[in-house]
Design a protein around this motif. Structure first.
Motif, PDB file in Angstrom:
ATOM      1  N   THR A   1      19.850 -15.980  15.267  1.00 29.96           N
ATOM      2  CA  THR A   1      19.226 -15.318  14.119  1.00 29.96           C
ATOM      3  C   THR A   1      17.847 -14.832  14.549  1.00 29.96           C
TER       4      THR A   1
ATOM      5  N   GLU B   1      13.974 -13.294  12.663  1.00 25.17           N
ATOM      6  CA  GLU B   1      13.223 -12.873  11.493  1.00 25.17           C
ATOM      7  C   GLU B   1      12.103 -11.959  11.980  1.00 25.17           C
TER       8      GLU B   1
ATOM      9  N   GLN C   1       7.572 -11.185   5.363  1.00 26.17           N
ATOM     10  CA  GLN C   1       8.928 -11.021   5.875  1.00 26.17           C
ATOM     11  C   GLN C   1       9.389  -9.561   5.740  1.00 26.17           C
TER      12      GLN C   1
ATOM     13  N   LEU D   1      15.745  -9.618   8.396  1.00 25.77           N
ATOM     14  CA  LEU D   1      16.470 -10.819   8.807  1.00 25.77           C
ATOM     15  C   LEU D   1      17.682 -10.372   9.606  1.00 25.77           C
TER      16      LEU D   1
ATOM     17  N   GLN E   1      21.219 -11.565  12.030  1.00 23.71           N
ATOM     18  CA  GLN E   1      22.173 -12.619  12.398  1.00 23.71           C
ATOM     19  C   GLN E   1      23.203 -11.988  13.321  1.00 23.71           C
TER      20      GLN E   1
ATOM     21  N   VAL F   1      16.806 -15.619  -0.047  1.00 30.93           N
ATOM     22  CA  VAL F   1      15.757 -15.302   0.915  1.00 30.93           C
ATOM     23  C   VAL F   1      14.701 -14.432   0.253  1.00 30.93           C
TER      24      VAL F   1
ATOM     25  N   THR G   1      21.350 -16.148   2.114  1.00 26.61           N
ATOM     26  CA  THR G   1      22.042 -16.726   3.273  1.00 26.61           C
ATOM     27  C   THR G   1      22.842 -17.922   2.776  1.00 26.61           C
TER      28      THR G   1
ATOM     29  N   GLN H   1      25.098 -14.187   5.858  1.00 25.93           N
ATOM     30  CA  GLN H   1      23.898 -13.446   5.460  1.00 25.93           C
ATOM     31  C   GLN H   1      24.355 -12.221   4.689  1.00 25.93           C
TER      32      GLN H   1
END
Lengths: 133, 133, 133, 133
Positions: free
Chosen positions: A111, A113, A120, A123, A125, D101, D111, D125
């Motif tokens: 993962t 970020e 943030q 994201l 994955q 998130v 998630t 996700q």
């Protein structure tokens, strides 16, 4: 700061990271941090950082997190990556933090970020495969 | 060649596309084609095109496919994108072809295929949201 | 109708497919079709088919498309799958159509489309790995 | 144990959750936990839990995490979900833990992690949209 030697060497050979003036901050034991400015050459139509920049930093951080956890003589390739873009890439400095979730013999789940100045921004994955270097 | 005026204008303002010397080939009715060379400045550690280049071209082609299908006064943002990397990005010229799968009022589903010299290199599937321009 | 013998055998052993009264319609040369009703036991809170049903049918169609393209003595496992839900699962009969995009020695890239009575309901894109049976 | 009333009501109307004998363990403030056995009716060809079960539990946990964070009068729909399957679903009891998130006005990023008897089995996700109930 702790940086795996293979990661340092590989990162130095990625011209796109140099183009983005990205800096390898940390890479050890399945964790990698890469930071970068949002250069004028990497913008989208509103002047924010391009999703291609966000992805490149997040994918590289995830990949080097994986590499830092591999046995000697191996490297990794991205098989697939999913990115959720959460906020516009605007501010001073982008930080991409990649993490190994599970390092198997055949597959590595990762993962990442991406944030800007602590907020943030995305994201990720995805999946890496180990290959002989 | 047929290019939607909004797409042309937006594309011209994306500095990353200029950095990659990308060319907008077509954008109309939910289909967009962008091509680019694999410049020395956009490489990964083995000298292939970086996944960030592949993603940037595929995501932009998908986004402009969506924009070309929007009502006037609207534009689109990428919510999320999934990319499967199928083959190394090596060869002469990269082609990214984006397509609208479903254009709803709140969400637009898109796909894109990235190829080099006719060989498939990556497949993308994602979601855009329309926003007032 | 053409059905690969390994696919037929494997499908028959998937109790969840029986629970959903799913029917294997076709599986050969990298293409698989599975159909199913939307049973009262597989609903979400509004009475539509549950996303778990949509996913199970799409993932199975993609997996059996991959298996139908494998060498003897091999089977496949899903590594990861991305699904975009496009429309509520309502109507008479669900059809999931899986396709191999690229069958490599280490990885198989697949897509699937789920529709109900001819209307598109979901799109999937994912990765399988071949393993010895 | 703390359970948001809307989540409780919605969960009770999902027949697939009843089919899987799933139990809502917790749903409040953007966090949701659902547990379930691996019933004989929900298996794949080797007798492990089917990926459709893994996905259904993970997606539901993510969705109810999102719902528990919504304003009154709203509910959520899954737009898209990406799942990485990490280990076979075998053991006593499956736990799916969903998390918000980022809860925006137009989109909610979520998630989920699915585990069996404490071992990680899958990572999800995805994206939800709020809609009027």
């Amino acid at each position: 700061m702790s940086i795996d030697a293979r990661v340092l060497d590989s990162f130095a050979r990625q011209s796109l990271m140099a183009t983005f003036e990205a800096r390898l901050e940390h890479a050890a034991d399945g964790l990698c941090r890469i930071s970068a400015p949002i250069l004028p050459l990497a913008r989208q139509q509103h002047g924010y950082g391009h999703a291609g920049l966000t992805f490149a930093l997040g994918d590289s951080a995830a990949g080097y997190a994986a590499l830092s956890a591999m046995d000697k003589g191996m490297e990794v390739l991205t098989v697939e990556m999913k990115i959720n873009l959460i906020a516009p890439l605007t501010g001073d400095r982008v930080l991409a933090e990649g993490r190994v979730v599970r390092a198997g013999r055949r597959l590595v789940i990762v993962t990442a970020e991406v944030s800007v100045d602590g907020r943030q921004a995305a994201l990720l994955q995805g999946t890496m495969i180990p290959v002989p270097a």
